[in-house]
Design a protein around this motif. Structure first.
Motif, PDB file in Angstrom:
ATOM      1  N   VAL A 102       0.826  -1.209   0.000  1.00 49.21           N
ATOM      2  CA  VAL A 102       0.000   0.000   0.000  1.00 49.21           C
ATOM      3  C   VAL A 102       0.859   1.257   0.000  1.00 49.21           C
TER       4      VAL A 102
ATOM      5  N   ILE B 211       1.982   1.722  -3.595  1.00 47.64           N
ATOM      6  CA  ILE B 211       0.902   2.232  -4.443  1.00 47.64           C
ATOM      7  C   ILE B 211       0.616   3.697  -4.123  1.00 47.64           C
ATOM      8  N   GLY B 212       0.713   4.040  -2.836  1.00 50.06           N
ATOM      9  CA  GLY B 212       0.496   5.423  -2.439  1.00 50.06           C
ATOM     10  C   GLY B 212       1.486   6.369  -3.082  1.00 50.06           C
TER      11      GLY B 212
ATOM     12  N   LEU C  48      -1.975   6.576  -5.589  1.00 48.48           N
ATOM     13  CA  LEU C  48      -3.113   6.402  -4.684  1.00 48.48           C
ATOM     14  C   LEU C  48      -3.263   7.578  -3.728  1.00 48.48           C
ATOM     15  N   ASP C  49      -2.146   8.139  -3.255  1.00 53.85           N
ATOM     16  CA  ASP C  49      -2.222   9.279  -2.343  1.00 53.85           C
ATOM     17  C   ASP C  49      -2.944  10.453  -2.997  1.00 53.85           C
TER      18      ASP C  49
ATOM     19  N   PHE D 282     -13.456   2.416   0.313  1.00 50.99           N
ATOM     20  CA  PHE D 282     -12.207   1.758  -0.056  1.00 50.99           C
ATOM     21  C   PHE D 282     -12.005   0.467   0.729  1.00 50.99           C
TER      22      PHE D 282
ATOM     23  N   ALA E 130      -3.881   4.388   3.428  1.00 46.97           N
ATOM     24  CA  ALA E 130      -3.920   5.327   2.308  1.00 46.97           C
ATOM     25  C   ALA E 130      -4.600   6.631   2.713  1.00 46.97           C
TER      26      ALA E 130
END
Length: 410
Positions: free
Chosen positions: A285, A288-289, A293-294, A320, A332
């Motif tokens: 995560v 991805i952030g 994603l962030d 989410f 996230a």
């Protein structure tokens, strides 16, 4: 929800790699993905090390509290409490409802939602069969309250541990901030549980014949387990660091078993799947952030510290959580909320704790519950589960965030 022909003891055999359960493979895959992110540079090594340092106390707590809970179950504490509930209800189905709600809520609050899913699910199903009542009401009570009753203390949910560390709230101030949202979440859960599951089952189950009291096979271990659990809860309320409180309590019980029942001390007591799952999840995560994603979460949640920001954070957290899982949803969301926006962060927490109900994978507790029901031969009608749980998620998340907004921040 009905009983199938599968044996209640049909638990997955993990004696070889070829027989690993699907949840084991998910945990291994996530961990491998996290390691790959670090090796390829997608996640800088310094960031990965900081993440591991942050979650290490959580991993130690998880390992200790699961060992404590598992050995407590072996000592017969949960079976004794379940039998005592049925006896106290005196054959009245309505009274049994209140007692089951209290049992599941207290276990979740004091011993973590995953403990409720792991240990109370088979106990509740076995209790239903012993009483000759439908298993659905008791099973749904377990899974719903494993999620919605996980707000009151930092130990009640992994996300709470992260949030309490972020905003610097000790257990008692935390409870003072979250007691009203927690009460609202449990009240709505009770209302929908009764209306959709307990009320329809009452006609064929009221009255029931109470079982005899549960007699533990080893009264000394039984009392040792009770003492260990009470010490753990007392330590948490006394603001002892959660890993130390869980570790000391688990060590006391392990010592008791080493003397009285050494054969029960198996390596399988250590929840390796859970520890590997959490570690991999955080690494993936965070990666991805860093790569988009962030930005998405920031746009959806916004930076309003007031009511609008709190409602948006709660809604996005719940959404989410049901799409992916509540842990990555919280991580996230936390990354894009300002450090001083405590109410907005706690609203995100409400969404990721109370909201992950509409899909079976929305929280690890729900996944574990689903697996335990299947192993016990209880079929879960997915359509009804999703429909009723989605309604609960929306109502309880919205009402609990509203309760948070009217609770003094101290």
């Amino acid at each position: 929800m009905e009983t199938t022909g599968e044996s209640p003891s049909a638990a997955p055999d993990r004696s070889s790699w070829g027989r690993l359960h699907v949840l084991d493979w998910i945990a291994i895959g996530l961990f491998a993905g996290g390691v790959l992110c670090v090796l390829t540079g997608l996640l800088p090594r310094a960031d990965a090390e900081a993440t591991v340092r942050r979650i290490l106390p959580i991993l130690l707590f998880l390992g200790a509290v699961v060992v404590l809970a598992e050995l407590t179950a072996v000592a017969g504490v949960f079976d004794a409490l379940a039998a005592r509930m049925a006896i106290t209800a005196r054959g009245d189905f309505g009274a049994l409802f209140w007692l089951c709600v209290g049992f599941a809520s207290v276990t979740t609050i004091a011993l973590n939602l995953d403990t409720t899913a792991v240990l109370l699910t088979p106990v509740m199903i076995a209790l239903a069969r012993k009483l000759g009542v439908p298993p659905a009401p008791l099973a749904m009570t377990t899974v719903w309250l494993a999620n919605t009753a996980s707000l009151l203390l930092p130990v009640s949910n992994l996300t709470n541990i992260l949030a309490s560390d972020r905003i610097g709230l000790a257990p008692l101030p935390w409870a003072a901030r979250m007691w009203w949202p927690q009460l609202v979440a449990i009240a709505i859960t009770m209302l929908l549980l009764w209306w959709w599951y307990w009320r329809p089952a009452r006609a064929g189950a009221d009255p029931f014949v109470p079982p005899p009291p549960h007699v533990p096979s080893d009264p000394v271990l039984h009392r040792t387990a009770l003492v260990a659990c009470l010490l753990f809860v007392t330590g948490i309320l006394a603001e002892v660091e959660i890993g130390i409180a869980a570790g000391v309590a688990a060590a006391i019980l392990v010592a008791g078993f080493a003397v009285r029942a050494r054969g029960s001390l198996r390596l399988q007591l250590v929840p390796w799947r859970l520890l590997v799952f959490v570690t991999g999840l955080f690494l993936v995560v965070q990666t991805i952030g860093r790569h988009g994603l962030d930005t998405v979460m920031g746009a959806l949640i916004g930076n309003d510290p007031g009511a609008e920001g709190a409602l948006r954070a709660g809604a996005v957290g719940a959404l989410f959580a049901n799409v992916v899982n509540n842990l990555p949803a919280y991580v996230a969301g936390e990354a894009v909320i300002a450090v001083n926006h405590h109410t907005q962060l706690l609203a995100l927490l409400v969404g990721t704790n109370v909201g992950p109900l509409a899909t079976p994978w929305a929280s690890l507790a729900t996944l574990i519950w689903y697996e335990r029901c299947r192993a016990a031969g209880v079929a879960v009608p997915l359509g009804r589960f999703v429909a009723t749980s989605a309604v609960l998620a929306v109502l309880a998340t919205t009402a609990s965030v509203a309760a948070l907004l009217v609770t003094p921040s101290g």
